[in-house]
Design an enzyme around this catalytic site. Structure first.
Site, PDB file in Angstrom:
ATOM      1  N   LYS A  91      -3.815  -9.086  -3.378  1.00  0.00           N
ATOM      2  CA  LYS A  91      -3.983  -8.277  -4.586  1.00  0.00           C
ATOM      3  C   LYS A  91      -4.071  -9.196  -5.798  1.00  0.00           C
ATOM      4  CE  LYS A  91      -2.116  -3.763  -5.624  1.00  0.00           C
ATOM      5  NZ  LYS A  91      -0.912  -2.943  -5.695  1.00  0.00           N
TER       6      LYS A  91
HETATM    7  O1  G3P Z   1      -0.729   1.755  -6.823  1.00  0.00           O
HETATM    8  C1  G3P Z   1      -0.361   1.587  -8.152  1.00  0.00           C
HETATM    9  C2  G3P Z   1       0.862   2.363  -8.449  1.00  0.00           C
HETATM   10  O2  G3P Z   1       1.971   1.779  -7.841  1.00  0.00           O
HETATM   11  C3  G3P Z   1       1.094   2.602  -9.880  1.00  0.00           C
HETATM   12  O3  G3P Z   1       1.567   3.866  -9.957  1.00  0.00           O
HETATM   13  O4  G3P Z   1       2.679   5.779 -10.977  1.00  0.00           O
HETATM   14  O5  G3P Z   1       3.319   3.432 -11.648  1.00  0.00           O
HETATM   15  O6  G3P Z   1       1.160   4.397 -12.363  1.00  0.00           O
HETATM   16  P1  G3P Z   1       2.221   4.402 -11.324  1.00  0.00           P
END
Ligand code: G3P
Length: 214
Positions: A84
Site C-alpha cells: 500500500k
Molecule cells: O480503507 C480505508 C479506511 O480504513 C478508512 O476508513 O472510515 O476511517 O474513513 P474511514
C-alpha cells in the site's frame, strides 16, 4: 466483484472467513494502532489465515524507502502481500517500480480522478478511493467511483477500483453499481449486508412451519 475486510483484527477476519466470500484484507496504520499489536505480528497472523491478498502500508517518504520496504514484505509473504502506497510523486514512482517487479500495489488515500489517473499510469494493481471521507466533506464519494470507472473503461486501464472508507451497507451496492471492482469493508458493515427484516420474518415463519420452537 470482490469483498475485502478492512481491519487489523485477525479474529474478526477468521470469524467471517467461514462465509467463503471474503478474498482479501486491507490494513492501515490507524487500524493497526487501534488493534494494539505489533504490525508484523498482525501481518503474520493474517497470512496464516486463508486470505490470499493482504494490503500492507509501508513506511517511508522517498521512493527508495517505499520500494525497499515493499520488497521486504514481498520476500517475507510472497504473492499474498499487496504493498500500500501513498499517491505522492515518490509513491507513484515506487508503484511503477514495484509493479514491474511483479509485486501487487494498492494506491491509498485517493480523492480525485486525477490521482486515480496517475495511479493507473503507474500500473497500480488497485486504486483506493475513500468514499466516506469524501462524503464527510460534503462531496460525493460514489460519484467519484463512477467517474474513475468511466475513465478507466474508456482507456482500458488494468487498475482495479477498490472502494474504501465504506461505512454503510447501502454504499456497497452503490459502489459496485458505480463500477467498483472491490469493496473493502469494516467487519460490522460486512455483517450488516446479511440483514433484512423480511429475511428475519421469513426465517421465523419457516422455523414455526418446521415445528421448531422459536
Ligand atoms: O480503507 C480505508 C479506511 O480504513 C478508512 O476508513 O472510515 O476511517 O474513513 P474511514
Amino acid at each position: 466483484m470482490r469483498i475485502f475486510l478492512d481491519t487489523a483484527n485477525v479474529i474478526d477476519v477468521e470469524d467471517r472467513l467461514i462465509t467463503k466470500v471474503i478474498s482479501g484484507v486491507t490494513t492501515n496504520p490507524t487500524l493497526i494502532r487501534k488493534n494494539g499489536e505489533d504490525p508484523d505480528v498482525v501481518y503474520k497472523k493474517m497470512m496464516d489465515t486463508e486470505i490470499e491478498d493482504l494490503s500492507i502500508e509501508v513506511k517511508g517518504d522517498i521512493a527508495d524507502d517505499l520500494i525497499a520496504n515493499g520488497i521486504i514484505y514481498n520476500r517475507q509473504f510472497g504473492q499474498k502481500a499487496t504493498i500500500k502506497l501513498p499517491c505522492t510523486p515518490h509513491g507513484i514512482r515506487a508503484c511503477k517500480i514495484l509493479t514491474s517487479l511483479n509485486i501487487r500495489t494498492n494506491m491509498t488515500l485517493v480523492f480525485s480522478v486525477e490521482q486515480a489517473i496517475l495511479c493507473s499510469l503507474a500500473n497500480a494493481t488497485y486504486v483506493s478511493p475513500f468514499v466516506g471521507r469524501l462524503d464527510d466533506i460534503g462531496e460525493d464519494g460514489i460519484a467519484l467511483i463512477a467517474d474513475i470507472a468511466e475513465v478507466f473503461c474508456h482507456n482500458r486501464s488494468n487498475t482495479k477500483i477498490l472502494a474504501a472508507s465504506i461505512r454503510d451497507p447501502l454504499k456497497v451496492g452503490l459502489a459496485f453499481a458505480a463500477g467498483a471492482d472491490i469493496c473493502t469493508l469494516p467487519p460490522v458493515v460486512f455483517d450488516d449486508m446479511f440483514k433484512h427484516q423480511l429475511t428475519d420474518a421469513g426465517l421465523k415463519q419457516f422455523a414455526v412451519d418446521f415445528g421448531i420452537n422459536v
